[in-house]
Design a protein around this motif. Structure first.
Motif, short mmCIF file in Angstrom:
data_model
loop_
_atom_site.label_atom_id
_atom_site.label_comp_id
_atom_site.label_asym_id
_atom_site.label_seq_id
_atom_site.Cartn_x
_atom_site.Cartn_y
_atom_site.Cartn_z
N GLU A 70 -16.34 45.04 22.16
CA GLU A 70 -16.30 45.95 23.31
C GLU A 70 -17.01 47.26 23.00
OE1 GLU A 70 -12.18 46.49 24.27
OE2 GLU A 70 -11.87 44.36 24.69
N GLN A 71 -16.78 47.81 21.81
CA GLN A 71 -17.42 49.06 21.41
C GLN A 71 -18.93 48.91 21.32
OE1 GLN A 71 -16.21 52.31 20.66
NE2 GLN A 71 -14.60 51.44 21.93
N ALA A 72 -19.40 47.82 20.71
CA ALA A 72 -20.84 47.61 20.56
C ALA A 72 -21.52 47.49 21.91
CB ALA A 72 -21.10 46.36 19.71
N LEU A 73 -20.92 46.74 22.82
CA LEU A 73 -21.51 46.60 24.16
C LEU A 73 -21.48 47.92 24.92
CD1 LEU A 73 -20.05 43.11 25.15
CD2 LEU A 73 -22.44 43.65 24.63
N ALA A 74 -20.40 48.68 24.77
CA ALA A 74 -20.30 49.98 25.44
C ALA A 74 -21.33 50.97 24.92
CB ALA A 74 -18.89 50.55 25.28
N LYS A 75 -21.70 50.85 23.64
CA LYS A 75 -22.69 51.77 23.06
C LYS A 75 -24.12 51.31 23.28
CE LYS A 75 -19.91 53.89 19.47
NZ LYS A 75 -19.85 54.26 18.05
N GLY A 76 -24.31 50.18 23.98
CA GLY A 76 -25.66 49.73 24.31
C GLY A 76 -26.28 48.78 23.31
N HIS A 77 -25.51 48.15 22.48
CA HIS A 77 -26.04 47.18 21.51
C HIS A 77 -25.94 45.77 22.07
CE1 HIS A 77 -26.50 49.96 18.16
NE2 HIS A 77 -25.34 50.50 18.51
N SER A 78 -26.97 44.99 21.83
CA SER A 78 -26.90 43.57 22.15
C SER A 78 -26.19 42.88 20.99
CB SER A 78 -28.29 43.00 22.34
OG SER A 78 -28.88 43.60 23.47
N VAL A 79 -25.32 41.94 21.31
CA VAL A 79 -24.52 41.30 20.28
C VAL A 79 -24.62 39.78 20.38
CG1 VAL A 79 -22.87 43.21 20.19
CG2 VAL A 79 -22.41 41.26 21.66
N ILE A 80 -24.36 39.14 19.27
CA ILE A 80 -24.19 37.69 19.22
C ILE A 80 -22.76 37.46 18.77
CG2 ILE A 80 -24.89 35.52 18.16
CD1 ILE A 80 -27.66 36.77 17.75
N THR A 81 -21.97 36.89 19.66
CA THR A 81 -20.56 36.65 19.40
C THR A 81 -20.38 35.20 18.99
OG1 THR A 81 -20.03 38.28 21.10
CG2 THR A 81 -18.24 36.86 20.35
N CYS A 82 -19.83 34.99 17.82
CA CYS A 82 -19.60 33.63 17.32
C CYS A 82 -18.10 33.35 17.39
CB CYS A 82 -20.10 33.48 15.89
SG CYS A 82 -21.87 33.78 15.74
N TYR A 83 -17.75 32.46 18.28
CA TYR A 83 -16.35 32.13 18.49
C TYR A 83 -15.90 31.04 17.52
CZ TYR A 83 -16.42 34.89 22.74
OH TYR A 83 -16.51 35.94 23.61
N CYS A 84 -14.61 30.97 17.32
CA CYS A 84 -14.00 29.94 16.49
C CYS A 84 -14.10 28.61 17.22
CB CYS A 84 -12.55 30.31 16.21
SG CYS A 84 -11.62 29.03 15.34
N PRO A 85 -14.54 27.53 16.57
CA PRO A 85 -14.64 26.25 17.28
C PRO A 85 -13.28 25.67 17.67
CG PRO A 85 -15.13 25.96 14.95
CD PRO A 85 -15.00 27.43 15.19
#
Length: 191
Positions: A70-85
């Protein structure tokens, strides 16, 4: 307490970026016939710096990585989120910030990052250690049961693969490829 620490980490590692943010979701570990591999080469191609959360029971990582996302997206960073399978809708195992070549990652028996992280965070700093000691036997039982269930799942996947191979053999024997050969010749004659 975990969310407050996520804000601290965000201030330390995530400077504001002046660009629109977006998110990509990926799986970095998968359940296959050959076990539960963790794709380390992908992790190292996306990041040079790792902040490792040592969380063997998965108690803290879910909250911390979600708050960091949430913080990274709010600060304007593009993210790659890797979820648990095993929990693909609500549990984040790894969070990559490609522009910064930075990864916040969970380390446990399934995900071991071999390189030296720039920071290692023990999960016990956020937990009631007395409560953990009381429940340690149950936690160990749950881990052993989960490992056994994974072994059974892999065995079932092997059986399914064998059935698929047999069905393919039958369909290959029953197929009439002369029809396809004739159609191929007709198409070539028109060209």
């Amino acid at each position: 307490m975990v969310r407050d620490y996520a804000y601290t980490l965000s201030g330390r590692y995530l400077p504001p970026a002046c660009q629109p943010s977006h998110e990509k979701a990926r799986l970095l570990s998968i359940c296959t016939l050959h076990g539960d591999p963790f794709l380390k080469s992908t992790a190292f191609s996306l990041a040079d710096q790792f902040v490792a959360l040592n969380d063997p029971y998965g108690t803290v990582g879910r909250i911390l990585l979600s708050a960091l996302r949430e913080q990274a997206l709010a600060k304007g960073h593009s993210v790659i989120t890797c979820y648990c399978p095993m929990h693909p809708y609500d549990k984040i195992d790894h969070l990559f910030i490609p522009a910064l070549r930075l990864c916040f990652t969970t380390c446990n028996s399934y995900h071991a990052i071999p390189s030296e992280p720039i920071q290692s965070i023990p999960f016990t700093r956020f937990c009631n250690t007395r409560g953990l000691d009381v429940r340690r036997q149950r936690l160990c039982f749950n881990q052993n049961a989960a490992a056994e269930l994974l072994v059974q799942a892999f065995a079932l996947q092997s059986k399914i693969q064998a059935c698929c191979n047999r069905l393919e053999e039958y369909s290959m024997q029953a197929s009439d490829f002369s029809f396809l050969d004739n159609a191929y010749r007709q198409i070539l004659s028109f060209l």
